[in-house]
Design a protein around this motif. Structure first.
Motif, short mmCIF file in Angstrom:
data_model
loop_
_atom_site.label_atom_id
_atom_site.label_comp_id
_atom_site.label_asym_id
_atom_site.label_seq_id
_atom_site.Cartn_x
_atom_site.Cartn_y
_atom_site.Cartn_z
N VAL A 206 0.84 -1.21 0.00
CA VAL A 206 0.00 0.00 0.00
C VAL A 206 0.87 1.25 0.00
CG1 VAL A 206 -1.55 1.37 1.47
CG2 VAL A 206 -2.01 -1.07 1.09
N LEU A 207 1.87 1.24 0.88
CA LEU A 207 2.76 2.41 0.97
C LEU A 207 3.48 2.63 -0.37
CD1 LEU A 207 4.29 1.68 4.50
CD2 LEU A 207 2.54 3.40 3.95
N ALA A 208 3.96 1.56 -0.97
CA ALA A 208 4.69 1.67 -2.23
C ALA A 208 3.77 2.18 -3.34
CB ALA A 208 5.28 0.31 -2.62
N ALA A 209 2.54 1.72 -3.33
CA ALA A 209 1.60 2.13 -4.40
C ALA A 209 1.32 3.62 -4.33
CB ALA A 209 0.30 1.34 -4.27
N TYR A 210 1.18 4.14 -3.12
CA TYR A 210 0.92 5.59 -3.01
C TYR A 210 2.16 6.40 -3.41
CZ TYR A 210 -3.65 4.98 -0.80
OH TYR A 210 -4.97 4.67 -0.54
N LYS A 211 3.35 5.90 -3.01
CA LYS A 211 4.57 6.62 -3.43
C LYS A 211 4.73 6.56 -4.95
CE LYS A 211 7.54 8.61 -1.92
NZ LYS A 211 8.74 8.56 -1.09
N GLN A 212 4.37 5.41 -5.54
CA GLN A 212 4.50 5.30 -7.00
C GLN A 212 3.56 6.27 -7.72
OE1 GLN A 212 3.85 1.12 -7.11
NE2 GLN A 212 5.99 0.61 -6.72
N ALA A 213 2.42 6.58 -7.08
CA ALA A 213 1.51 7.58 -7.68
C ALA A 213 2.18 8.95 -7.68
CB ALA A 213 0.20 7.60 -6.90
N ALA A 214 2.87 9.25 -6.58
CA ALA A 214 3.58 10.54 -6.51
C ALA A 214 4.73 10.57 -7.52
CB ALA A 214 4.12 10.75 -5.10
N VAL A 215 5.47 9.48 -7.60
CA VAL A 215 6.60 9.42 -8.54
C VAL A 215 6.11 9.60 -9.96
CG1 VAL A 215 8.39 7.90 -9.51
CG2 VAL A 215 8.02 8.00 -7.02
N LYS A 216 4.95 9.00 -10.29
CA LYS A 216 4.37 9.13 -11.64
C LYS A 216 4.06 10.61 -11.92
CE LYS A 216 2.89 7.36 -15.47
NZ LYS A 216 3.91 6.80 -16.40
N LYS A 217 3.47 11.27 -10.92
CA LYS A 217 3.14 12.70 -11.08
C LYS A 217 4.41 13.50 -11.35
CE LYS A 217 1.20 16.53 -8.31
NZ LYS A 217 2.38 17.26 -7.77
N TRP A 218 5.48 13.19 -10.61
CA TRP A 218 6.73 13.95 -10.77
C TRP A 218 7.40 13.64 -12.10
CZ3 TRP A 218 8.03 12.26 -5.12
CH2 TRP A 218 7.29 13.05 -4.24
N GLU A 219 7.23 12.39 -12.58
CA GLU A 219 7.79 12.05 -13.90
C GLU A 219 7.08 12.84 -14.99
OE1 GLU A 219 9.20 7.40 -13.04
OE2 GLU A 219 7.25 7.83 -13.94
N ILE A 220 5.75 12.91 -14.89
CA ILE A 220 4.97 13.67 -15.88
C ILE A 220 5.32 15.15 -15.80
CG2 ILE A 220 2.61 14.41 -16.48
CD1 ILE A 220 1.72 11.54 -15.54
N ALA A 221 5.60 15.61 -14.57
CA ALA A 221 5.92 17.04 -14.37
C ALA A 221 7.41 17.34 -14.62
CB ALA A 221 5.54 17.44 -12.95
N ASN A 222 8.13 16.32 -15.10
CA ASN A 222 9.56 16.51 -15.39
C ASN A 222 10.34 17.06 -14.19
OD1 ASN A 222 9.59 15.56 -18.06
ND2 ASN A 222 8.72 17.49 -18.78
N LEU A 223 10.04 16.55 -13.02
CA LEU A 223 10.71 17.05 -11.81
C LEU A 223 12.23 16.88 -11.93
CD1 LEU A 223 10.85 18.10 -8.91
CD2 LEU A 223 10.42 15.74 -8.12
N ARG A 224 12.69 15.75 -12.42
CA ARG A 224 14.13 15.53 -12.47
C ARG A 224 14.82 16.54 -13.37
NH1 ARG A 224 18.34 13.43 -14.85
NH2 ARG A 224 19.87 12.22 -13.62
N ASP A 225 14.22 16.79 -14.55
CA ASP A 225 14.80 17.79 -15.47
C ASP A 225 14.82 19.16 -14.82
OD1 ASP A 225 13.39 16.47 -18.60
OD2 ASP A 225 15.07 15.80 -17.31
N ARG A 226 13.73 19.49 -14.10
CA ARG A 226 13.65 20.81 -13.45
C ARG A 226 14.70 20.94 -12.35
NH1 ARG A 226 7.94 19.80 -11.86
NH2 ARG A 226 8.31 21.42 -10.30
N MET A 227 14.93 19.85 -11.62
CA MET A 227 15.96 19.86 -10.57
C MET A 227 17.33 20.11 -11.18
SD MET A 227 14.69 16.74 -8.06
CE MET A 227 16.17 16.76 -7.04
N PHE A 228 17.61 19.51 -12.34
CA PHE A 228 18.95 19.68 -12.92
C PHE A 228 19.13 21.02 -13.62
CE2 PHE A 228 21.64 16.22 -11.84
CZ PHE A 228 20.74 15.33 -11.24
N ALA A 229 18.01 21.61 -14.06
CA ALA A 229 18.10 23.00 -14.57
C ALA A 229 18.41 23.93 -13.40
CB ALA A 229 16.78 23.38 -15.23
#
Ligand SMILES: CC[C@H](C(=O)O)C(=O)SCCNC(=O)CCNC(=O)[C@H](O)C(C)(C)COP(=O)(O)OP(=O)(O)OC[C@H]1O[C@@H](n2cnc3c(N)ncnc32)[C@H](O)[C@@H]1OP(=O)(O)O
Length: 254
Positions: A206-229
């Motif tokens: 359950v915990l992993a599934a909720y975190k994966q939902a957040a990770v999916k949101k951040w992937e769509i929002a290009n969080l990693r690219d934004r962090m490196f900019a």
């Protein structure tokens, strides 16, 4: 003892303690390597349910980058290598598929706030203070902290913390939504352990599934690219005289 201490409880809580009291738990390359090792271990270890990051002693959670080491980094390229190393580590911390908690046992300053921002929850000792002070050193957040903060706080609250570069109390942080819970300094760890129980009791799936939902949101929002900019922008400012003079005056004052 090492620069990072690790303790595992029977109920699946992993305690990572930055153990550099003499430097108010500042982050150097050794601590970065330990962070990476522990985060990778926790991700893969089925019995690890919750990761708590805290600092040794009662003065500081983490005082950010180790200025006595990183002041030797002069060029954009030299700075970028260090900043990007920790940026990768904090992205892996943010996207860990298990709940993460930053327990502010004392001051969280600069990069210390960026580590806390990478965690799902920030809880604090009643006497803790925190501040994204990078602006007062002539730079911006260098480990991706602004991008992560903008994912977790309302825009105006995030920008208040970042643009003012002020230091805030735990109570002010709670009002701004940066701090989720405040515990007594005297019973800090016990009160934190009690609070964590609500998460430990849930199934790992359950915990992993909720975190994966957040990770999916951040992937769509290009969080990693934004962090490196963001990291690249910090490395540009790193070369400024304002930054080097600010760091030198800190070191000279000691
Ligand atoms: C991308 C990350 C970014 C970067 O790397 O550039 C940053 O993190 S920028 C922000 C860098 N951090 C700071 O500016 C914090 C500076 N430190 C403080 O504000 C205070 O030390 C504080 C509030 C953390 C603790 O205050 P306290 O009065 O309890 O202790 P002292 O100031 O007397 O310090 C004790 C001792 O620790 C050394 N120290 C503290 N912070 C750092 C640090 N970040 N790097 C290296 N050393 C640090 C300080 O020099 C003292 O050493 P001593 O030998 O005893 O004089």
């Amino acid at each position: 003892m090492g620069k990072v201490l690790l303790e595992r409880t029977e109920n699946g809580v992993v305690w990572l303690t930055i153990n550099r009291v003499e430097k108010r738990n500042a982050i150097d390359f050794d601590v970065m390597d330990s962070f990476k090792r522990v985060i990778d271990e926790v991700e893969g270890n089925k019995s690890d349910k919750v990761l708590v990051i805290t600092g040794a002693g009662n003065k500081a959670f983490c005082s950010g980058g180790d200025l006595s080491v990183f002041h030797d980094l002069h060029t954009k390229e030299e700075a970028y290598q260090m900043l990007a190393k920790m940026g990768e580590i904090l992205y892996s911390l943010a996207t860990l598929t298990k709940p993460t908690v930053a327990l502010l046992n004392g001051a969280a300053i600069g990069g210390g706030c960026e580590i806390a921002s990478a965690c799902d929850f920030r809880v604090a000792s009643e006497n803790a203070k925190f501040g994204f002070v990078q602006g007062k050193l002539g730079i911006t957040t260098g480990w991706g902290g602004a991008s992560m903060l903008l994912e977790k706080l309302p825009y105006d609250k995030a920008m208040t913390l970042l643009m003012t570069a002020n230091r805030f109390s735990a109570q002010e942080g709670q009002g701004l939504g940066f701090i989720h819970k405040i515990f007594s300094e005297q019973n800090l760890k016990v009160e934190c352990e009690d609070w964590i129980q609500a998460y430990v009791e849930q199934s790992s799936g359950v915990l992993a599934a909720y975190k994966q939902a957040a990770v999916k949101k951040w992937e769509i929002a290009n969080l990693r690219d934004r962090m490196f900019a963001e990291i690249n922008q910090c490395s540009i400012l790193w070369e400024s005289d304002e930054h080097h003079e600010a760091v030198q005056s800190f070191l000279d004052a000691k």
